[in-house]
Design an enzyme around this catalytic site. Structure first.
Site, short mmCIF file in Angstrom:
data_model
loop_
_atom_site.label_atom_id
_atom_site.label_comp_id
_atom_site.label_asym_id
_atom_site.label_seq_id
_atom_site.Cartn_x
_atom_site.Cartn_y
_atom_site.Cartn_z
N ARG A 46 0.88 -1.14 0.14
CA ARG A 46 0.04 -0.02 -0.10
C ARG A 46 0.83 1.24 -0.07
O ARG A 46 2.09 1.07 0.20
CB ARG A 46 -1.09 0.07 1.05
CG ARG A 46 -0.51 -0.54 2.48
CD ARG A 46 0.55 0.13 3.01
NE ARG A 46 0.27 1.73 3.25
CZ ARG A 46 1.06 2.43 3.38
NH1 ARG A 46 2.49 2.02 3.41
NH2 ARG A 46 0.84 3.76 3.42
N GLY A 47 0.31 2.40 0.00
CA GLY A 47 1.19 3.69 -0.34
C GLY A 47 1.08 3.82 -1.86
O GLY A 47 1.51 3.05 -2.54
N ALA A 48 0.87 5.01 -2.43
CA ALA A 48 0.85 5.40 -3.69
C ALA A 48 1.94 4.71 -4.72
O ALA A 48 1.58 4.33 -5.51
CB ALA A 48 0.35 6.85 -3.94
N ARG A 89 -7.51 -0.50 -7.10
CA ARG A 89 -7.80 0.38 -5.93
C ARG A 89 -8.01 1.77 -6.73
O ARG A 89 -7.31 2.05 -7.77
CB ARG A 89 -6.65 0.74 -4.95
CG ARG A 89 -6.85 -0.40 -3.87
CD ARG A 89 -5.77 -0.09 -2.71
NE ARG A 89 -6.28 0.76 -1.66
CZ ARG A 89 -5.66 1.45 -0.57
NH1 ARG A 89 -4.41 1.08 -0.62
NH2 ARG A 89 -6.13 2.14 0.21
N GLN A 196 -1.84 2.55 9.80
CA GLN A 196 -0.44 2.70 9.09
C GLN A 196 0.53 3.61 9.86
O GLN A 196 1.58 3.38 9.73
CB GLN A 196 -0.82 3.54 7.52
CG GLN A 196 -1.60 2.58 6.88
CD GLN A 196 -3.14 2.82 6.77
OE1 GLN A 196 -3.60 3.30 7.75
NE2 GLN A 196 -3.75 2.73 5.67
N ASP A 237 -1.86 10.88 -2.57
CA ASP A 237 -2.38 9.84 -3.45
C ASP A 237 -2.80 10.26 -4.73
O ASP A 237 -2.71 9.53 -5.70
CB ASP A 237 -3.54 9.14 -2.84
CG ASP A 237 -3.11 8.20 -1.73
OD1 ASP A 237 -2.83 8.77 -0.58
OD2 ASP A 237 -2.62 7.11 -1.73
N ASN A 247 -5.35 12.55 0.24
CA ASN A 247 -4.30 11.61 1.12
C ASN A 247 -5.40 10.95 2.23
O ASN A 247 -6.39 11.09 2.12
CB ASN A 247 -3.20 12.32 1.77
CG ASN A 247 -2.01 11.65 2.34
OD1 ASN A 247 -1.50 10.92 1.50
ND2 ASN A 247 -1.79 11.98 3.77
N LYS A 248 -4.46 9.98 3.02
CA LYS A 248 -5.15 9.39 3.80
C LYS A 248 -6.21 10.21 4.72
O LYS A 248 -5.94 11.26 5.22
CB LYS A 248 -4.15 8.41 4.91
CG LYS A 248 -4.74 7.72 5.95
CD LYS A 248 -5.51 6.60 5.55
CE LYS A 248 -4.92 5.63 4.49
NZ LYS A 248 -5.91 4.84 3.83
O1 MRU Z 1 -4.59 3.11 2.20
P1 MRU Z 1 -3.18 3.60 1.87
O2 MRU Z 1 -2.19 2.70 3.07
O3 MRU Z 1 -2.58 3.04 0.64
O4 MRU Z 1 -3.05 5.18 2.11
C1 MRU Z 1 -1.52 5.50 2.25
C2 MRU Z 1 -1.62 6.82 2.01
O5 MRU Z 1 -2.52 7.71 2.23
C3 MRU Z 1 -0.34 7.51 1.94
O6 MRU Z 1 -0.14 8.75 2.75
C4 MRU Z 1 -0.02 7.99 0.57
O7 MRU Z 1 -0.06 6.79 -0.24
C5 MRU Z 1 1.44 8.56 0.39
S1 MRU Z 1 2.41 7.46 0.30
C6 MRU Z 1 4.12 8.05 -0.22
#
Ligand code: MRU
Length: 350
Positions: A46-48, A89, A196, A237, A247-248
């Site tokens: 996970r994470g963009a 996603r 996270q 994201d 973002n999250k």
């Molecule tokens: O649901 P996730 O864990 O994929 O969400 C991730 C985030 O929101 C991060 O902050 C974002 O992807 C930036 S990662 C460099």
């Protein structure tokens, strides 16, 4: 120490199992592109930027299964595999960016008469992975100037090595600042509902002995009021052309609080996170995830059975609340529409 989140090995995709962290450090090995789709969906990866790298490698795995097809059929099937991966996603722009780049690479390989297309695609996926780490380091170098020795920095979710191929975006900047010899202390938001921050960012901080303190999300405002936070830095994201940033979930609340307390609020994100087709954040698709993430934790029920739940995984922070956006090409400031248009022109010139 380099954390390698996702990489290609002997025609498989190896990833750190982020659902097992921090209690267990283990890897998941995917030999089929559908396993990669599952891993993206269930947050194993996970994470963009990490999702983008995994998607490219998943596409390369898919290409291996159709390697014996004639060129026309190969391309049709490869594009269908990419379209299937794209559904994993909806929010992170990097997923779509990586798949578009893989499709484009195939077009070019065909035009230039390359024989082994599956091999070409695996090479491109590996390049996307290696470039991601380099880009994060560039972002880190640019971001350093925004931080001073002794700063207390708040971060949300995990925008670290685990959210990328390695090094990280927001945490990459923190790493770079420390590599410059400046001391920082990091406040880590636990980041409900999937934690996270508590599970992944805290794990990274411990692993690299970066001074850090874990807080629950609802403590952030009080810490700001107490003067305990000098700066906030998070990842992204998807970023629209006016600078609005997805973002999250919880990021928007932090940005509002930061404004109220006059604390700089920074985003760190690579160009692959920018969506040049979206005028504002209103058009960014926001993923809604399963109710279980809110009502249960690691198998333990914490809300009444059958309780109605709303679980958006991301929110949009309006550009006006963002003090600067750190990219691999430099630091963007308001007006973002102009800054991002210039950034795009630069991209097109490359
Ligand atoms: O649901 P996730 O864990 O994929 O969400 C991730 C985030 O929101 C991060 O902050 C974002 O992807 C930036 S990662 C460099």
């Amino acid at each position: 120490m380099m954390i390698k989140t996702v990489f290609w090995k002997n025609n498989t995709v190896v990833m750190i199992d982020q659902n097992a962290l921090p209690l267990c450090e283990r890897q998941v090995v995917c030999s089929d592109y559908r396993q990669v789709i599952s891993a993206i969906k269930d947050l194993t990866v996970r994470g963009a930027p990490a999702i983008g790298v995994a998607a490219a490698m998943g596409a390369a795995l898919g290409a291996q299964t159709i390697a014996s097809e004639p060129t026309g059929k190969f391309q049709k099937k490869f594009n269908a595999i990419c379209d299937e991966i794209a559904k994993a996603r909806p929010t992170a722009r990097n997923l779509f960016w990586a798949l578009e780049r893989m499709k484009k690479h195939l077009d070019e390989a065909i035009i230039s008469g390359k024989k082994n297309l599956a091999l070409e695609l695996a090479a491109e996926a590996k390049r996307i992975c290696a470039e991601d780490i380099e880009i994060n380091k560039q972002m880190g170098r640019h971001g350093c100037e925004l931080f001073s020795d002794g700063d207390n920095v708040l971060t949300h979710c995990n925008a670290g090595a685990l959210a990328t191929a390695g090094y990280g975006t927001a945490l990459g900047v923190i790493r770079a600042v420390r590599e410059q010899g400046k001391k920082l202390h990091v406040y880590v938001d636990e980041t409900r509902p999937v934690l996270q921050g508590a599970r992944l960012t805290a794990w990274e901080m411990k692993k690299e002995k970066i001074p850090a303190t874990l807080i629950t999300d609802n403590m952030a405002g009080f810490l700001m009021k107490q003067g305990k936070i000098d700066k906030i830095i998070v990842g992204a994201d998807r970023i629209a052309v006016n600078g609005d940033t997805a973002n999250k979930i919880g990021t928007y609340s932090l940005a509002v609080l930061a404004k109220a307390h006059r604390i700089p609020f920074y985003i760190a994100a690579p160009l692959s996170t920018f969506d040049f087709s979206l005028k504002t954040g209103a058009a960014i698709p926001i993923e809604e995830r399963h109710a279980d993430e809110v009502t249960r934790f690691r198998g333990v029920q914490s809300a009444p059975l059958g309780m109605k739940v709303y679980n958006p995984a991301f929110d949009i922070t309006p550009a006006r609340l963002i003090s600067a956006i750190i990219t691999e090409k430099g630091i963007l400031t308001r007006p973002y529409t102009t800054a991002i248009a210039r950034l795009r022109e630069g991209t097109n010139r490359r």
